[in-house]
Design an enzyme around this catalytic site. Structure first.
Site, PDB file in Angstrom:
ATOM      1  N   SER A  18       0.840  -1.191   0.000  1.00  0.00           N
ATOM      2  CA  SER A  18       0.000   0.000   0.000  1.00  0.00           C
ATOM      3  C   SER A  18       0.877   1.244   0.000  1.00  0.00           C
ATOM      4  O   SER A  18       1.657   1.454   0.937  1.00  0.00           O
ATOM      5  CB  SER A  18      -0.912   0.012   1.243  1.00  0.00           C
ATOM      6  OG  SER A  18      -1.454   1.295   1.468  1.00  0.00           O
ATOM      7  N   LYS A  48      -1.911 -20.548  11.775  1.00  0.00           N
ATOM      8  CA  LYS A  48      -1.810 -21.759  12.592  1.00  0.00           C
ATOM      9  C   LYS A  48      -2.090 -23.038  11.805  1.00  0.00           C
ATOM     10  O   LYS A  48      -1.651 -24.128  12.196  1.00  0.00           O
ATOM     11  CB  LYS A  48      -2.789 -21.672  13.771  1.00  0.00           C
ATOM     12  CG  LYS A  48      -2.444 -20.635  14.824  1.00  0.00           C
ATOM     13  CD  LYS A  48      -1.358 -21.113  15.752  1.00  0.00           C
ATOM     14  CE  LYS A  48      -1.190 -20.195  16.957  1.00  0.00           C
ATOM     15  NZ  LYS A  48      -0.141 -20.665  17.865  1.00  0.00           N
ATOM     16  N   THR A  50      -5.496 -30.648  22.147  1.00  0.00           N
ATOM     17  CA  THR A  50      -4.710 -29.449  22.424  1.00  0.00           C
ATOM     18  C   THR A  50      -5.515 -28.516  23.308  1.00  0.00           C
ATOM     19  O   THR A  50      -6.726 -28.702  23.494  1.00  0.00           O
ATOM     20  CB  THR A  50      -4.319 -28.732  21.122  1.00  0.00           C
ATOM     21  OG1 THR A  50      -3.246 -27.816  21.397  1.00  0.00           O
ATOM     22  CG2 THR A  50      -5.485 -27.942  20.516  1.00  0.00           C
ATOM     23  N   SER A  93      -6.502 -20.768  22.771  1.00  0.00           N
ATOM     24  CA  SER A  93      -7.486 -19.686  22.854  1.00  0.00           C
ATOM     25  C   SER A  93      -8.282 -19.541  21.576  1.00  0.00           C
ATOM     26  O   SER A  93      -9.190 -18.746  21.496  1.00  0.00           O
ATOM     27  CB  SER A  93      -6.788 -18.357  23.171  1.00  0.00           C
ATOM     28  OG  SER A  93      -5.948 -17.984  22.093  1.00  0.00           O
ATOM     29  N   TYR A  98     -15.422 -26.827  12.149  1.00  0.00           N
ATOM     30  CA  TYR A  98     -14.482 -27.784  11.574  1.00  0.00           C
ATOM     31  C   TYR A  98     -14.551 -29.158  12.241  1.00  0.00           C
ATOM     32  O   TYR A  98     -13.726 -30.016  11.977  1.00  0.00           O
ATOM     33  CB  TYR A  98     -13.060 -27.236  11.642  1.00  0.00           C
ATOM     34  CG  TYR A  98     -12.867 -25.953  10.890  1.00  0.00           C
ATOM     35  CD1 TYR A  98     -13.406 -25.777   9.610  1.00  0.00           C
ATOM     36  CD2 TYR A  98     -12.155 -24.891  11.436  1.00  0.00           C
ATOM     37  CE1 TYR A  98     -13.242 -24.595   8.912  1.00  0.00           C
ATOM     38  CE2 TYR A  98     -11.972 -23.704  10.733  1.00  0.00           C
ATOM     39  CZ  TYR A  98     -12.521 -23.560   9.485  1.00  0.00           C
ATOM     40  OH  TYR A  98     -12.361 -22.393   8.789  1.00  0.00           O
ATOM     41  N   ASP A 104      14.320  -6.666   3.910  1.00  0.00           N
ATOM     42  CA  ASP A 104      15.528  -6.670   4.750  1.00  0.00           C
ATOM     43  C   ASP A 104      15.198  -6.837   6.236  1.00  0.00           C
ATOM     44  O   ASP A 104      16.094  -7.019   7.061  1.00  0.00           O
ATOM     45  CB  ASP A 104      16.359  -5.396   4.526  1.00  0.00           C
ATOM     46  CG  ASP A 104      15.585  -4.108   4.772  1.00  0.00           C
ATOM     47  OD1 ASP A 104      14.810  -4.036   5.751  1.00  0.00           O
ATOM     48  OD2 ASP A 104      15.746  -3.162   3.969  1.00  0.00           O
ATOM     49  N   ASP A 114       6.242 -10.897  28.013  1.00  0.00           N
ATOM     50  CA  ASP A 114       7.170 -11.873  28.594  1.00  0.00           C
ATOM     51  C   ASP A 114       8.373 -12.125  27.697  1.00  0.00           C
ATOM     52  O   ASP A 114       9.470 -12.390  28.188  1.00  0.00           O
ATOM     53  CB  ASP A 114       6.447 -13.183  28.888  1.00  0.00           C
ATOM     54  CG  ASP A 114       5.869 -13.825  27.641  1.00  0.00           C
ATOM     55  OD1 ASP A 114       6.381 -14.865  27.213  1.00  0.00           O
ATOM     56  OD2 ASP A 114       4.916 -13.270  27.077  1.00  0.00           O
ATOM     57  N   SER A 143      -1.046 -12.142  10.895  1.00  0.00           N
ATOM     58  CA  SER A 143      -1.096 -13.561  11.237  1.00  0.00           C
ATOM     59  C   SER A 143      -2.489 -14.168  11.286  1.00  0.00           C
ATOM     60  O   SER A 143      -2.636 -15.384  11.177  1.00  0.00           O
ATOM     61  CB  SER A 143      -0.384 -13.792  12.579  1.00  0.00           C
ATOM     62  OG  SER A 143      -0.956 -12.979  13.582  1.00  0.00           O
ATOM     63  N   ASN A 187      -9.372 -13.645  12.606  1.00  0.00           N
ATOM     64  CA  ASN A 187     -10.547 -14.122  13.343  1.00  0.00           C
ATOM     65  C   ASN A 187     -10.901 -13.138  14.454  1.00  0.00           C
ATOM     66  O   ASN A 187     -10.489 -13.281  15.600  1.00  0.00           O
ATOM     67  CB  ASN A 187     -10.277 -15.521  13.905  1.00  0.00           C
ATOM     68  CG  ASN A 187     -10.118 -16.547  12.801  1.00  0.00           C
ATOM     69  OD1 ASN A 187     -10.894 -16.556  11.846  1.00  0.00           O
ATOM     70  ND2 ASN A 187      -9.124 -17.400  12.907  1.00  0.00           N
TER      71      ASN A 187
END
Length: 333
Positions: A38, A63, A85, A88, A125, A182, A220, A318, A321
């Site tokens: 953009s 994921k 599993t 979240s 799913y 880069d 963290d 990433s 949702n």
């Protein structure tokens, strides 16, 4: 920040070979996601930005790559009893979809406060949903009980070599699609994606900088890099629900050695980046997905002379949702 340690790649949970193997394994199932640019966002950032749109991946997030690699790595005896599993949301949906493609059950432990859209994806799913309390301890305890009851195989959301290798395929695509890059800015939480991205990228071109983007209320990774050891927080507080996990014993060494820095942003900056994605790129990106743009526009990046030569920046959007109920309700008024 601690200086990077020198370490041989054979001591990591994944490497460029396992990432290339993952690319072949998952190719029939995953989308090669587009890279958007953009001029407007370039002018705002003062650099050339390239957006890898993992929000367009199956399941709505990156994921699916790792989940697919993990599921199709299982031998038939392992796969028969299914997988389990705790997540979240995005890993939960991805694992459910990958399990559905292989025809095996997926048992998904989800915290009660997970976004409704992510729970709906899991159910869509075919995942078997088991709710837990929001704490990590409750999530782990509930998942362990399901493991005992079903005999299924545990597939962690980040701290797993198969997951790291699958997520690393992002880099293999991205660097072919935008060879000028880069610098890469990648969200960080449990560290599966950035570990895979860093391993692949540094193997292809060691000069490319890898920067992690992290929310202030769950910083963290920043603290871990500063302290030179895994540092966990007693509580986290951020709108970015997908970035509340902590680094694990497999992801931490890669983050410690190969991630050049961590850029911390607050929730207001994340929301502004979501708004820019929606208004300018015309795509819906969840808070965790927009944090890379937030980092690129932050004072911590823009005003730091260390980054003055970062002119071609790849940003991983990433996931997409996000609950848009409030937006649609506003149109009804």
């Amino acid at each position: 920040m601690e200086p990077n340690h020198t370490k041989s790649s054979d001591s990591y949970a994944a490497d460029i070979s396992s990432i290339r193997e993952a690319q072949v394994r998952i190719k029939p199932f995953v989308q090669q996601t587009p890279v958007l640019t953009s001029d407007t966002l370039d002018s705002i950032a003062g650099r050339k930005l390239y957006f890898k749109c993992e929000c367009f991946q199956k399941g709505g997030a990156f994921k699916f790559r790792g989940a697919c690699n993990a599921i199709f790595s299982l031998d038939d005896d392992q796969a028969t009893k299914g997988v389990v599993t705790h997540s979240s949301g995005n890993h939960a949906a991805a694992l459910s979809l990958a399990a559905k493609l292989r025809g095996i059950p997926a048992y998904i432990v989800i915290p009660k406060d997970a976004p409704k859209c992510k729970v709906a994806n899991v159910k869509r799913y075919g995942g078997h949903v088991i709710f837990s309390e929001p704490s990590m301890q409750s999530r782990e305890d509930t998942a362990n009980k399901v493991l005992q009851d079903t005999g299924a195989v545990l597939v962690p959301s980040s701290n797993d070599g198969r997951i790291i290798s699958g997520q690393g395929t992002i880099s293999l695509e991205f660097l072919e699609q935008a060879s000028e890059i880069d610098t890469l800015i990648v969200p960080i939480s449990g560290g599966g994606m950035i570990s895979g991205v860093a391993l692949a990228t540094k193997a292809i071109n060691p000069a490319i900088r890898i920067l992690a983007a992290e929310p202030m209320g769950a910083n963290d990774a920043f603290q871990s890099k500063s302290n030179g050891r895994i540092t966990k927080l007693s509580e986290v507080n951020t709108i970015a629900d997908g970035l509340r996990a902590f680094l694990g014993d497999l992801t931490w060494p890669i983050v410690r050695d190969l991630v050049d820095d961590v850029i911390v942003v607050d929730d207001k900056e994340i929301i502004q980046a979501m708004k820019l994605c929606y208004e300018i790129l015309k795509i819906a990106v969840e808070p965790s997905g927009a944090i890379g743009l937030a980092a690129a526009l932050s004072d911590g990046f823009q005003k730091n002379p260390v980054y003055s030569e970062c002119n071609h920046i790849g940003i991983v959007l990433s996931g997409g949702n996000v609950d848009l109920g409030v937006l649609w309700n506003s149109f009804d008024k």
